[in-house]
Write a protein that holds these residues in place. Structure first.
Motif, PDB file in Angstrom:
ATOM      1  N   PHE A  53       0.852  -1.194   0.000  1.00  0.00           N
ATOM      2  CA  PHE A  53       0.000   0.000   0.000  1.00  0.00           C
ATOM      3  C   PHE A  53       0.889   1.246   0.000  1.00  0.00           C
ATOM      4  CE2 PHE A  53      -2.766  -2.911   2.717  1.00  0.00           C
ATOM      5  CZ  PHE A  53      -3.564  -3.304   1.648  1.00  0.00           C
TER       6      PHE A  53
ATOM      7  N   ASP B 216      -1.903   6.513   2.090  1.00  0.00           N
ATOM      8  CA  ASP B 216      -2.258   6.338   3.508  1.00  0.00           C
ATOM      9  C   ASP B 216      -2.142   7.673   4.249  1.00  0.00           C
ATOM     10  OD1 ASP B 216      -2.730   3.608   3.230  1.00  0.00           O
ATOM     11  OD2 ASP B 216      -0.761   3.005   3.969  1.00  0.00           O
TER      12      ASP B 216
ATOM     13  N   ASP C 166     -13.256   0.837   8.975  1.00  0.00           N
ATOM     14  CA  ASP C 166     -12.651   1.652   7.922  1.00  0.00           C
ATOM     15  C   ASP C 166     -13.757   2.126   6.970  1.00  0.00           C
ATOM     16  OD1 ASP C 166     -13.214  -0.682   6.578  1.00  0.00           O
ATOM     17  OD2 ASP C 166     -11.201  -0.971   5.750  1.00  0.00           O
TER      18      ASP C 166
ATOM     19  N   HIS D 270      -7.073   4.810   5.677  1.00  0.00           N
ATOM     20  CA  HIS D 270      -5.984   4.227   4.887  1.00  0.00           C
ATOM     21  C   HIS D 270      -6.155   4.658   3.434  1.00  0.00           C
ATOM     22  CE1 HIS D 270      -8.653   1.155   3.244  1.00  0.00           C
ATOM     23  NE2 HIS D 270      -8.904   0.638   4.451  1.00  0.00           N
ATOM     24  N   GLY D 271      -5.178   4.332   2.641  1.00  0.00           N
ATOM     25  CA  GLY D 271      -5.123   4.871   1.284  1.00  0.00           C
ATOM     26  C   GLY D 271      -6.264   4.469   0.374  1.00  0.00           C
ATOM     27  N   ASP D 272      -7.066   3.489   0.794  1.00  0.00           N
ATOM     28  CA  ASP D 272      -8.161   3.059  -0.071  1.00  0.00           C
ATOM     29  C   ASP D 272      -9.533   3.405   0.498  1.00  0.00           C
ATOM     30  OD1 ASP D 272      -6.802   1.631  -2.373  1.00  0.00           O
ATOM     31  OD2 ASP D 272      -5.797   0.773  -0.629  1.00  0.00           O
TER      32      ASP D 272
ATOM     33  N   GLN E 184      -2.364   4.318   9.869  1.00  0.00           N
ATOM     34  CA  GLN E 184      -1.289   3.316   9.774  1.00  0.00           C
ATOM     35  C   GLN E 184       0.028   3.954   9.335  1.00  0.00           C
ATOM     36  OE1 GLN E 184      -3.588   0.663   7.383  1.00  0.00           O
ATOM     37  NE2 GLN E 184      -2.716   1.321   5.457  1.00  0.00           N
TER      38      GLN E 184
ATOM     39  N   PHE F 193      -4.404  -4.612  12.021  1.00  0.00           N
ATOM     40  CA  PHE F 193      -4.463  -4.453  10.558  1.00  0.00           C
ATOM     41  C   PHE F 193      -5.901  -4.376  10.061  1.00  0.00           C
ATOM     42  CE2 PHE F 193      -4.071  -6.501   6.252  1.00  0.00           C
ATOM     43  CZ  PHE F 193      -3.529  -5.378   5.625  1.00  0.00           C
ATOM     44  N   THR F 194      -6.651  -5.477  10.129  1.00  0.00           N
ATOM     45  CA  THR F 194      -8.050  -5.424   9.678  1.00  0.00           C
ATOM     46  C   THR F 194      -8.925  -4.891  10.823  1.00  0.00           C
ATOM     47  OG1 THR F 194      -8.796  -7.612  10.417  1.00  0.00           O
ATOM     48  CG2 THR F 194      -7.604  -7.527   8.324  1.00  0.00           C
TER      49      THR F 194
ATOM     50  N   LYS G 172      -5.273 -10.925   3.965  1.00  0.00           N
ATOM     51  CA  LYS G 172      -5.582 -10.006   5.066  1.00  0.00           C
ATOM     52  C   LYS G 172      -6.038 -10.784   6.302  1.00  0.00           C
ATOM     53  CE  LYS G 172      -6.915  -5.822   2.494  1.00  0.00           C
ATOM     54  NZ  LYS G 172      -7.973  -4.834   2.263  1.00  0.00           N
TER      55      LYS G 172
HETATM   56  N1  LIG Z   1      -4.067   1.266   1.930  1.00  0.00           N
HETATM   57  C1  LIG Z   1      -4.744   0.257   2.490  1.00  0.00           C
HETATM   58  N2  LIG Z   1      -4.535  -0.028   3.771  1.00  0.00           N
HETATM   59  C2  LIG Z   1      -5.234  -1.039   4.363  1.00  0.00           C
HETATM   60  C3  LIG Z   1      -6.151  -1.792   3.636  1.00  0.00           C
HETATM   61  C4  LIG Z   1      -6.350  -1.487   2.266  1.00  0.00           C
HETATM   62  O1  LIG Z   1      -7.164  -2.129   1.555  1.00  0.00           O
HETATM   63  N3  LIG Z   1      -5.634  -0.457   1.725  1.00  0.00           N
HETATM   64  N4  LIG Z   1      -6.817  -2.813   4.245  1.00  0.00           N
HETATM   65  C5  LIG Z   1      -6.620  -3.079   5.513  1.00  0.00           C
HETATM   66  C6  LIG Z   1      -7.308  -4.187   6.199  1.00  0.00           C
HETATM   67  O2  LIG Z   1      -8.518  -4.430   5.753  1.00  0.00           O
HETATM   68  C7  LIG Z   1      -5.701  -2.311   6.362  1.00  0.00           C
HETATM   69  N5  LIG Z   1      -5.009  -1.310   5.655  1.00  0.00           N
END
Ligand SMILES: Nc1nc2c(c(=O)[nH]1)N=C(CO)CN2
Ligand SMILES: Nc1ncnc2c1ncn2[C@@H]1O[C@H](COP(=O)(O)OP(=O)(O)OP(=O)(O)O)[C@@H](O)[C@H]1O
Ligand SMILES: [Mg+2]
Length: 197
Positions: free
Chosen positions: A4, A9, A79, A96-98, A117, A130-131, A181
């Motif tokens: 990523f 991010d 998220d 996060h970036g997405d 992050q 993370f998730t 993930k």
């Molecule tokens: N940029 C980015 N960061 C993440 C992503 C993701 O899809 N894109 N998914 C995550 C856990 O689901 C945690 N962090």
């Protein structure tokens, strides 16, 4: 492992930081010393209609199922890509970036702790994980939960639960990325809870 880009991010984190008016981290103290249920969006979620625990933390889309049962979680770790209804809970929103296109939803929420992050700055925090599901577990441990019970956390499953994303109407095969993930989530939870799941 996931590649990523840091810049995306960081961009997302900057937007979230601008939206957070007050540091509400202290509100997470409701977890301290408590028996905590962490509820994830795996296929087994719907096997449960009752959840033991004094404090309930839901991971993103799992919230939609809890609300369908009339249960309002105390804390929602998200998220923002799973949850579609926004009860009056304490939100731990991850940038996060997405997901920067989803952050506008924060303006509808009353109580938000923002996480990132990238190295934390401004009002943003980095508790680890993370998730959404394993970040909820890490949070519970970081804020001194006495016991953590897991529901709907099917980290070895080849399927994602139907409550994982709003467009799913049934459990669906997990993509390669999603399985990776979930594997990372499992490693983190094993580390935090200290036993094999
Ligand atoms: N940029 C980015 N960061 C993440 C992503 C993701 O899809 N894109 N998914 C995550 C856990 O689901 C945690 N962090
Ligand atoms: N089999 C499973 N399918 C989906 N979620 C699961 C599963 N097992 C456990 N979970 C937990 O439920 C949480 C909530 O699901 P959700 O799909 O919203 O996650 P997410 O962290 O936003 O992932 P994504 O990167 O797909 O957006 C996940 O973060 C994960 O920790
Ligand atoms: Mg999510």
């Amino acid at each position: 492992m996931f590649g990523f880009p840091f810049s995306k991010d960081y961009y997302s984190a900057s937007l979230l930081n601008l939206m957070i008016r007050e540091d509400l981290t202290r509100e997470l103290e409701i977890i301290r010393g408590k028996d905590v249920a962490v509820v994830g969006a795996g296929p087994s979620l719907v096997d449960h209609r009752e959840f033991e625990g004094e404090v309930m933390i839901s991971a993103d889309g799992a919230t939609n199922y809890l609300l369908s049962l009339g249960i309002v979680p105390d804390v929602i770790v998200t998220d923002l890509d799973g949850i579609t209804q926004f009860p009056d809970s304490l939100y731990v929103v991850h940038a996060h970036g997405d997901n920067y296109h989803l952050l506008h939803k924060v303006s509808e929420l009353k109580r938000v702790v923002g996480t990132t992050q990238v190295p934390p700055f401004g009002r943003l925090k980095l508790f680890g994980g993370f998730t959404d599901g394993d970040r909820a577990v890490v949070l519970a441990r970081a804020f001194g939960a006495r016991r953590i019970r897991l529901y709907g956390m099917d980290l070895d499953s080849p399927m994602v639960g139907r409550y994982s994303k709003p467009w799913l109407s049934s459990d669906s095969p997990a993509s390669h990325l999603k399985r990776l993930k979930l594997r990372v989530a499992k490693d983190i939870i094993n580390e935090v809870i200290g036993k094999d799941l």
